[in-house]
Design a protein around this motif. Structure first.
Motif, short mmCIF file in Angstrom:
data_model
loop_
_atom_site.label_atom_id
_atom_site.label_comp_id
_atom_site.label_asym_id
_atom_site.label_seq_id
_atom_site.Cartn_x
_atom_site.Cartn_y
_atom_site.Cartn_z
N LYS A 44 0.85 -1.33 0.02
CA LYS A 44 -0.06 -0.12 0.17
C LYS A 44 0.67 1.22 0.23
O LYS A 44 0.71 2.25 0.59
N ASP A 66 -0.41 4.78 -0.17
CA ASP A 66 -1.17 5.35 1.07
C ASP A 66 -0.17 6.09 1.81
O ASP A 66 -0.19 7.06 2.33
N LYS A 122 1.10 9.49 0.40
CA LYS A 122 0.18 10.64 0.84
C LYS A 122 0.14 10.81 2.13
O LYS A 122 -0.05 12.13 2.54
N ASN A 123 0.41 10.03 3.02
CA ASN A 123 0.01 10.25 4.40
C ASN A 123 1.15 9.70 5.39
O ASN A 123 1.11 8.71 5.77
N ILE A 135 1.06 7.65 8.96
CA ILE A 135 1.29 6.35 9.11
C ILE A 135 2.20 5.90 10.03
O ILE A 135 2.34 4.69 10.70
N ASN A 140 -1.08 -4.07 7.18
CA ASN A 140 -0.50 -3.20 6.05
C ASN A 140 0.92 -3.30 5.69
O ASN A 140 1.70 -3.06 6.88
N TYR A 142 4.11 -2.03 3.26
CA TYR A 142 4.88 -0.95 2.60
C TYR A 142 6.27 -1.20 2.11
O TYR A 142 6.90 -2.46 2.77
N SER A 145 8.10 9.16 1.31
CA SER A 145 7.40 9.88 2.04
C SER A 145 8.03 10.61 2.93
O SER A 145 7.37 11.88 3.16
N ASP A 179 -1.33 14.31 -3.07
CA ASP A 179 -2.53 13.53 -3.48
C ASP A 179 -2.20 13.19 -4.96
O ASP A 179 -2.02 13.91 -5.86
N GLU A 220 -0.49 0.75 -8.94
CA GLU A 220 -1.64 1.10 -8.22
C GLU A 220 -2.31 2.41 -9.01
O GLU A 220 -3.42 2.43 -9.10
#
Length: 400
Positions: A5, A8, A11-12, A15, A107, A109, A117, A257, A358
């Motif tokens: 993922k 995700d 973007k964030n 986590i 999850n 990564y 990130s 985004d 993705e």
């Protein structure tokens, strides 16, 4: 099957601070991840590795067996796994292993998502100041080195074309499959040189050195060029993603985004020239410096290639979607029997492939961009059939 993922996490960054972390892989990549997470004061449970020689501790961080990791994860709810290996195939194997041992709900990564990130959200107040300064300095040094290397490589390439007895220039816009052609030529023993620009109009060389390059090329008695074209939306998404990987424009937060970032980039590319950047490239890099206007020559859409001869230039122009069918054509063009293509620099070979695939699978491109490219676009019509355009349109609209 467990899924990575990475989008995700890109973007964030929350986590990394809202969960405890296990790093699967205690090799070089894992050590880098561990050092980075410690600088961020993230909650790191430890490593996990299948190599018995690594069990115990590494740089003060515990190294778990797979069974110890499974036992810990059963007792903890907010735990994520970051797979710290460098091969996509190895990531897939580890995912299967984790699922087999009952960790399929966690999850996962990759190191790619962790590293980028942090770079993307480097100004986050939760990241220590020293860590922020170090990451920014490393990025600045890379960008300066990269820009300088691209400038000199282009001029050096042109000098080598001038002095070589026989050579092929692979010249095309970025992300259209040129690396595959270049590496295939090299494997076949064909002297070749690779460049994205002669003019410097695309940010890879200065304009002054671009002028020098054009002056040099005008002195070549005979030059063979291989160039490629790719359908614009797929190409632009690939170019956007590579730009993110290499440069990450922190001040613009282009990946904050992913979907909106791609759409903004596509809109920018659309505004370059009358037909879009990938088509305008031929005017800037072939027509202006070499006097070769490819749009004045009919392109065989069904065969997917065309050979154009003008003055001292012989150009083989190939549609990327037909590249696999053009091995024999390339072989004849360069004078090599039994020439074959060797896939190189494809997205699936890189750790970024999970986020990239993705992104392509889930994004829906706005209709106005699709209409611009696939309806009444003369450059698109020059290369692609109505059937091909319809397929592209439906694909990017999310209709299969």
């Amino acid at each position: 099957m467990m899924k990575v993922k990475d989008l995700d996490l890109l973007k964030n960054i929350d986590i990394l601070f809202e969960n405890e972390i296990v790093l699967y892989g205690a090799g070089n990549c894992g050590r880098k991840a561990g050092q980075l997470l410690k600088k961020m004061n993230a909650s790191l449970i430890g490593f996990c590795d299948s190599d018995v020689n690594k069990w115990g501790h590494l740089e003060g961080i515990r190294v778990l067996t797979l069974y110890e990791m499974a036992d810990i994860l059963k007792k903890k709810e907010h735990v994520i796994i970051i797979i710290t290996v460098e091969s996509p195939d190895c990531v897939e194997e580890i995912l299967s292993l984790l699922e087999k041992h009952g960790m399929g709900e966690k999850n996962c990564y990759t190191y790619f998502a962790l590293k980028h990130s942090v770079e993307l959200h480097i100004d986050d107040a939760r990241i220590e100041e020293d860590c922020r300064k170090e990451e920014k300095l490393m990025k600045k040094m890379f960008l300066e080195w990269s820009a300088s290397a691209r400038e000199w490589n282009t001029l050096s390439m042109i000098w080598r074309v001038l002095t070589a007895d026989s050579s092929i220039l692979v010249l095309q816009a970025g992300k259209v499959g040129s690396r595959t052609v270049e590496m295939s030529l090299r494997k076949a023993g064909v002297p070749c040189f690779h460049a994205h620009t002669l003019t410097g109009r695309w940010g890879w060389t200065t304009f002054t050195r671009g002028e020098a390059g054009r002056a040099l090329l005008s002195k070549v008695n005979k030059i063979k060029i291989i160039s490629l074209i790719r359908e614009p939306v797929a190409r632009d998404i690939a170019l956007y993603f590579q730009g993110f990987l290499e440069y990450i424009l922190l001040e613009e937060a282009i990946m904050a985004d992913s979907f909106e970032g791609v759409k903004r980039f596509l809109e920018t590319e659309k505004k370059t020239g009358n037909c879009g950047a990938v088509f305008e490239w031929f005017n800037v890099e072939l027509k202006e410096p070499l006097g070769l206007d490819i749009y004045q020559y009919e392109f065989d859409k069904m065969r997917g290639y065309q050979i154009i001869e003008k003055d001292n230039i012989e150009l083989l122009l190939i549609k990327l979607e037909k590249l696999d069918e053009c091995s024999e054509v390339i072989g004849r063009f360069v004078g090599k029997d039994n020439f074959s293509l060797v896939k190189s620099n494809t997205g699936n070979d890189k750790l970024s492939c999970f986020a990239y695939e993705e992104l392509k699978r889930t994004i829906e491109i706005p209709r106005d961009i699709l209409d611009f490219y696939y309806r009444d676009n003369p450059a698109m019509d020059h290369f692609y059939t109505a059937e091909e355009k319809g397929q592209f349109y439906r694909k990017w609209l999310g209709q299969g």
